[in-house]
Design a protein around this motif. Structure first.
Motif, mmCIF file in Angstrom:
data_model
loop_
_atom_site.group_PDB
_atom_site.id
_atom_site.type_symbol
_atom_site.label_atom_id
_atom_site.label_comp_id
_atom_site.label_asym_id
_atom_site.label_seq_id
_atom_site.Cartn_x
_atom_site.Cartn_y
_atom_site.Cartn_z
ATOM 1 N N HIS A 98 0.765 -1.135 0.082
ATOM 2 C CA HIS A 98 -0.203 -0.119 0.003
ATOM 3 C C HIS A 98 0.866 1.231 -0.087
ATOM 4 C CE1 HIS A 98 0.777 0.662 4.097
ATOM 5 N NE2 HIS A 98 0.171 1.787 4.115
ATOM 6 N N GLU A 99 2.241 1.222 0.444
ATOM 7 C CA GLU A 99 2.986 2.662 0.842
ATOM 8 C C GLU A 99 3.065 3.082 -0.474
ATOM 9 O OE1 GLU A 99 6.556 4.805 2.986
ATOM 10 O OE2 GLU A 99 6.591 2.510 2.342
ATOM 11 N N THR A 100 3.803 2.291 -1.543
ATOM 12 C CA THR A 100 4.055 2.620 -2.821
ATOM 13 C C THR A 100 3.238 3.414 -3.701
ATOM 14 O OG1 THR A 100 4.037 0.535 -3.540
ATOM 15 C CG2 THR A 100 6.166 1.231 -2.917
ATOM 16 N N THR A 101 2.076 2.589 -3.503
ATOM 17 C CA THR A 101 0.744 3.063 -4.419
ATOM 18 C C THR A 101 0.340 4.518 -3.793
ATOM 19 O OG1 THR A 101 0.326 0.768 -5.005
ATOM 20 C CG2 THR A 101 -1.400 2.434 -5.473
ATOM 21 N N SER A 102 0.162 4.638 -2.488
ATOM 22 C CA SER A 102 -0.537 5.707 -1.921
ATOM 23 C C SER A 102 0.592 6.947 -2.390
ATOM 24 C CB SER A 102 -0.615 5.539 -0.530
ATOM 25 O OG SER A 102 0.542 5.384 0.390
ATOM 26 N N ASN A 103 1.770 6.850 -2.119
ATOM 27 C CA ASN A 103 2.619 7.933 -2.627
ATOM 28 C C ASN A 103 2.854 8.073 -4.024
ATOM 29 O OD1 ASN A 103 3.884 8.872 0.229
ATOM 30 N ND2 ASN A 103 4.287 6.834 0.430
ATOM 31 N N SER A 104 2.503 7.278 -5.159
ATOM 32 C CA SER A 104 2.317 7.296 -6.270
ATOM 33 C C SER A 104 1.211 8.285 -6.561
ATOM 34 C CB SER A 104 2.189 6.100 -6.987
ATOM 35 O OG SER A 104 3.383 5.407 -7.128
ATOM 36 N N VAL A 105 -0.030 8.130 -6.100
ATOM 37 C CA VAL A 105 -1.122 8.883 -6.043
ATOM 38 C C VAL A 105 -0.891 10.411 -5.589
ATOM 39 C CG1 VAL A 105 -3.459 9.389 -4.950
ATOM 40 C CG2 VAL A 105 -2.912 7.027 -5.485
ATOM 41 N N ALA A 106 -0.104 10.357 -4.565
ATOM 42 C CA ALA A 106 0.444 11.817 -3.742
ATOM 43 C C ALA A 106 1.080 12.509 -4.844
ATOM 44 C CB ALA A 106 0.934 11.739 -2.333
ATOM 45 N N TRP A 107 2.342 11.870 -5.267
ATOM 46 C CA TRP A 107 3.169 12.460 -6.278
ATOM 47 C C TRP A 107 2.477 12.908 -7.635
ATOM 48 C CZ3 TRP A 107 7.297 14.790 -5.099
ATOM 49 C CH2 TRP A 107 8.242 14.180 -4.173
ATOM 50 N N THR A 108 1.314 12.154 -8.330
ATOM 51 C CA THR A 108 0.705 12.469 -9.306
ATOM 52 C C THR A 108 0.145 13.855 -9.091
ATOM 53 O OG1 THR A 108 0.455 10.005 -9.799
ATOM 54 C CG2 THR A 108 -1.048 11.939 -11.114
ATOM 55 N N PHE A 109 -0.794 13.972 -7.878
ATOM 56 C CA PHE A 109 -1.337 15.181 -7.795
ATOM 57 C C PHE A 109 -0.536 16.351 -7.431
ATOM 58 C CE2 PHE A 109 -4.895 12.169 -7.927
ATOM 59 C CZ PHE A 109 -5.911 12.742 -8.735
ATOM 60 N N GLU A 110 0.604 16.069 -6.857
ATOM 61 C CA GLU A 110 1.582 17.091 -6.535
ATOM 62 C C GLU A 110 1.780 17.688 -7.798
ATOM 63 O OE1 GLU A 110 5.552 18.888 -6.048
ATOM 64 O OE2 GLU A 110 5.190 17.130 -7.358
ATOM 65 N N ARG A 111 2.271 16.701 -8.956
ATOM 66 C CA ARG A 111 2.872 17.163 -10.220
ATOM 67 C C ARG A 111 1.413 18.085 -10.964
ATOM 68 N NH1 ARG A 111 6.804 18.730 -11.389
ATOM 69 N NH2 ARG A 111 6.595 19.468 -8.937
ATOM 70 N N LEU A 112 0.207 17.361 -10.924
ATOM 71 C CA LEU A 112 -0.708 17.923 -11.596
ATOM 72 C C LEU A 112 -1.154 19.235 -11.231
ATOM 73 C CD1 LEU A 112 -3.192 14.929 -11.847
ATOM 74 C CD2 LEU A 112 -1.920 16.298 -13.822
ATOM 75 N N THR A 113 -1.176 19.543 -9.740
ATOM 76 C CA THR A 113 -1.671 21.023 -9.161
ATOM 77 C C THR A 113 -0.335 21.955 -9.633
ATOM 78 O OG1 THR A 113 -0.643 20.262 -6.917
ATOM 79 C CG2 THR A 113 -3.327 19.942 -7.497
ATOM 80 N N ARG A 114 0.516 21.573 -10.015
ATOM 81 C CA ARG A 114 1.557 22.607 -10.360
ATOM 82 C C ARG A 114 1.895 22.543 -11.939
ATOM 83 N NH1 ARG A 114 2.488 20.679 -5.222
ATOM 84 N NH2 ARG A 114 3.711 22.110 -3.815
ATOM 85 N N ASN A 115 1.130 22.087 -12.500
ATOM 86 C CA ASN A 115 1.119 22.041 -14.111
ATOM 87 C C ASN A 115 -0.554 21.997 -14.538
ATOM 88 O OD1 ASN A 115 3.898 21.223 -15.183
ATOM 89 N ND2 ASN A 115 3.302 20.137 -13.318
ATOM 90 N N PRO A 116 -1.085 23.270 -14.690
ATOM 91 C CA PRO A 116 -2.725 23.605 -15.027
ATOM 92 C C PRO A 116 -3.060 23.076 -16.238
ATOM 93 C CG PRO A 116 -1.432 25.550 -14.063
ATOM 94 C CD PRO A 116 -0.408 24.657 -14.216
ATOM 95 N N GLU A 117 -2.219 23.033 -17.223
ATOM 96 C CA GLU A 117 -2.715 22.620 -18.514
ATOM 97 C C GLU A 117 -2.681 21.174 -18.568
ATOM 98 O OE1 GLU A 117 -3.948 22.189 -22.303
ATOM 99 O OE2 GLU A 117 -4.136 23.958 -21.092
ATOM 100 N N VAL A 118 -1.854 20.263 -17.909
ATOM 101 C CA VAL A 118 -1.826 19.093 -17.885
ATOM 102 C C VAL A 118 -3.080 18.386 -16.993
ATOM 103 C CG1 VAL A 118 -0.509 16.798 -17.265
ATOM 104 C CG2 VAL A 118 0.826 18.679 -18.141
ATOM 105 N N TYR A 119 -3.190 19.165 -15.908
ATOM 106 C CA TYR A 119 -4.268 18.880 -15.080
ATOM 107 C C TYR A 119 -5.802 19.077 -15.889
ATOM 108 C CZ TYR A 119 -7.843 19.468 -11.492
ATOM 109 O OH TYR A 119 -9.178 19.089 -10.656
#
Length: 496
Positions: free
Chosen positions: A323-344
């Motif tokens: 569970h730990e690796t997957t939960s942090n993959s989710v976190a990293w994905t949205f950390e990236r998305l909220t700093r890249n508006p067009e990709v979001y």
């Protein structure tokens, strides 16, 4: 979409970690803040690689100019920054030596060099006996075992994480995700690592223990869950670095780590005792099909059942790694998305229009730019050639997935977050390695991808997130994982 501005500083940038870093002149956090237009790292070496008899005509690989203690602390506190700086100075092969753990190491990022190791598991087996996870999960788990034992364990567990088994988990993933999103309160910053952790814990507890509803768990099963969350929270404390170094090279936990693990061990052994009393048919006689039942029915080469300590090691590994690796993959994905508006914007459109290809590309790009497991290790049983250099037998080869996935010739402009690079492309397993590779590739990769698809899609469909102009979250290293320093902090503007 609105913008949130907030200071973003990791606890390791100040306090104990920051003091130690400054005292030892360890590089300030930088790689994750690099300009998206900056070129990636480049190799300066030939692709020739493989075991050699002697090293005639080959030079030793360059070595980092620091002692064992400083190298250990530098690596633990600023792993990514040290690796990027060293690769730019010395190329894609360089040596160092640590005070604990693997001792003498060589760092690699050339895909041809990596392939030479992955294709020869007998000559370069996994160096899991040096893993910082070994004192936690024990010596008898599928993560830390090697050779025939590992092959046997992998064969036993692999069917539980692939094909029809993953399809069977789909409903549980959907339900767990919907339940946690329903609890999400708009307007308040939340760490997506925490939400992802709750979702993935629901799923892995169901797979391992057969718990479909948290309310239906026994006291011991609930204690496993709460103790696991407590362990992960404690592992982000600045003193966790000291604990990791104290336990380096120790096959068993000791000191503070042993004390922290005690409640979790007590809960796991209590669950095993419950199951032994109930038998495989369960308390209602309806039978069980969870992973714990499979482990309790398994037999070793001598025909004897697995000891409780062996089952404990497997259960702890599966719950922790599952569970730990997957939960942090989710976190990293949205950390990236909220700093890249067009990709979001494109990701939201893809989720709401059923564009699975773009979402798959998004997942691959997230795992490329922020691999949760940034290093895997192999032990050299013979002298080995890596391009123009030779490395002695007995050295541990650390394969930097982080550096590999930031090579300019593989991924132009690798500091940019650009899912388009994976559209219509099937990633090469030698160039994209978020789940490791070779015979040690993560056996839960299929389940992890299923979880990521569902969680990302549901969040993008149901939640409108605020964008932020805060700096990228600093990567923090916890045992073998790289996690976002603030847990992937986001704020929901609204949800359905």
């Amino acid at each position: 979409m609105t913008t949130i501005t907030r200071a973003a500083r990791s606890g390791f940038g100040s306090g104990l970690g920051g003091t130690v870093a400054r005292t030892l002149s360890i590089p300030e956090p930088a790689w994750h803040l690099r300009d998206p237009a900056r070129p990636g790292i480049s190799g300066r070496n030939s692709d020739d690689a493989g075991p050699v008899a002697g090293g005639a005509g080959l030079a030793p690989a360059p070595s980092l100019p620091m002692g064992r203690v400083r190298a250990s602390l530098t690596y633990v506190l600023r792993e990514g920054d040290v690796l990027f700086e060293a690769s730019e100075r010395y190329g894609d092969v360089f040596r160092s030596e640590f005070a604990g753990g693997p001792g003498r190491i060589v760092m690699l990022s050339n895909p041809a060099h990596i392939a030479s190791l992955m294709s020869r598991p007998d000559g370069a087996p996994s160096a899991t006996r040096f893993s910082p996870l070994r004192p936690i999960v024990g010596p008898d788990s599928v993560l830390t075992s090697v050779g025939p034992r590992h092959k046997q364990q992998r064969g036993l567990l692999l069917p539980q994480f692939h094909g029809r088994a993953v399809t069977a988990y789909q409903q549980r993933i959907d339900a767990a995700t919907a339940r946690r999103i329903d609890e999400w309160q708009p307007g308040q910053p939340v760490a997506l690592a925490d939400i992802g952790q709750q979702i993935t814990l629901d799923v892995i507890m169901s797979a391992v223990f057969g718990i479909d509803d948290e309310a239906g768990a026994t006291r011991a099963e609930s204690a496993v869950r709460s103790s696991m969350i407590r362990l992960l929270h404690l592992s982000t404390h600045p003193l966790a670095t000291v604990v990791q170094l104290v336990n380096a090279r120790s096959p068993e936990s000791r000191g503070v780590l042993k004390m922290v693990l005690r409640p979790l061990d007590r809960a796991i052994y209590a669950v095993i005792a419950e199951r032994r009393r109930e038998g495989a048919d369960g308390p209602d006689g309806g039978g069980r099909s969870d992973i714990l039942t499979v482990l309790m029915a398994a037999r070793g080469d001598d025909g004897a059942p697995l000891a409780d300590s062996e089952i404990r090691d497997e259960l702890l590994t599966l719950v922790l790694a599952g569970h730990e690796t997957t939960s942090n993959s989710v976190a990293w994905t949205f950390e990236r998305l909220t700093r890249n508006p067009e990709v979001y914007r494109r990701a939201v459109l893809a989720a709401r229009s059923g564009d699975g290809a773009y979402l798959e590309a998004l997942i691959n790009e997230s795992m490329r730019s922020r691999p949760v497991v940034p290093i895997v290790a192999r032990e050299l049983l013979s002298d080995w050639r890596f391009g123009d250099y030779v490395v002695d037998r007995g050295v541990v080869a650390l394969i930097s997935i982080l550096l590999l996935q930031h090579r300019e010739e593989l991924y132009p402009r690798p500091y940019a977050f650009d899912p388009d690079r994976f559209l219509g492309v099937k990633p090469s397993p030698q160039k994209l390695m978020p789940f490791g590779g070779g015979t040690r590739r993560c056996l839960g990769a299929g389940l992890a991808m299923a979880e990521l698809r569902v969680v990302l899609t549901q969040i993008l469909q149901r939640v409108d997130l605020a964008m932020t102009d805060a700096p990228a979250e600093q990567p923090r290293h916890r045992n073998v994982t790289m996690i976002p320093g603030h847990g992937g902090l986001v704020t929901a503007l609204s949800r359905d």
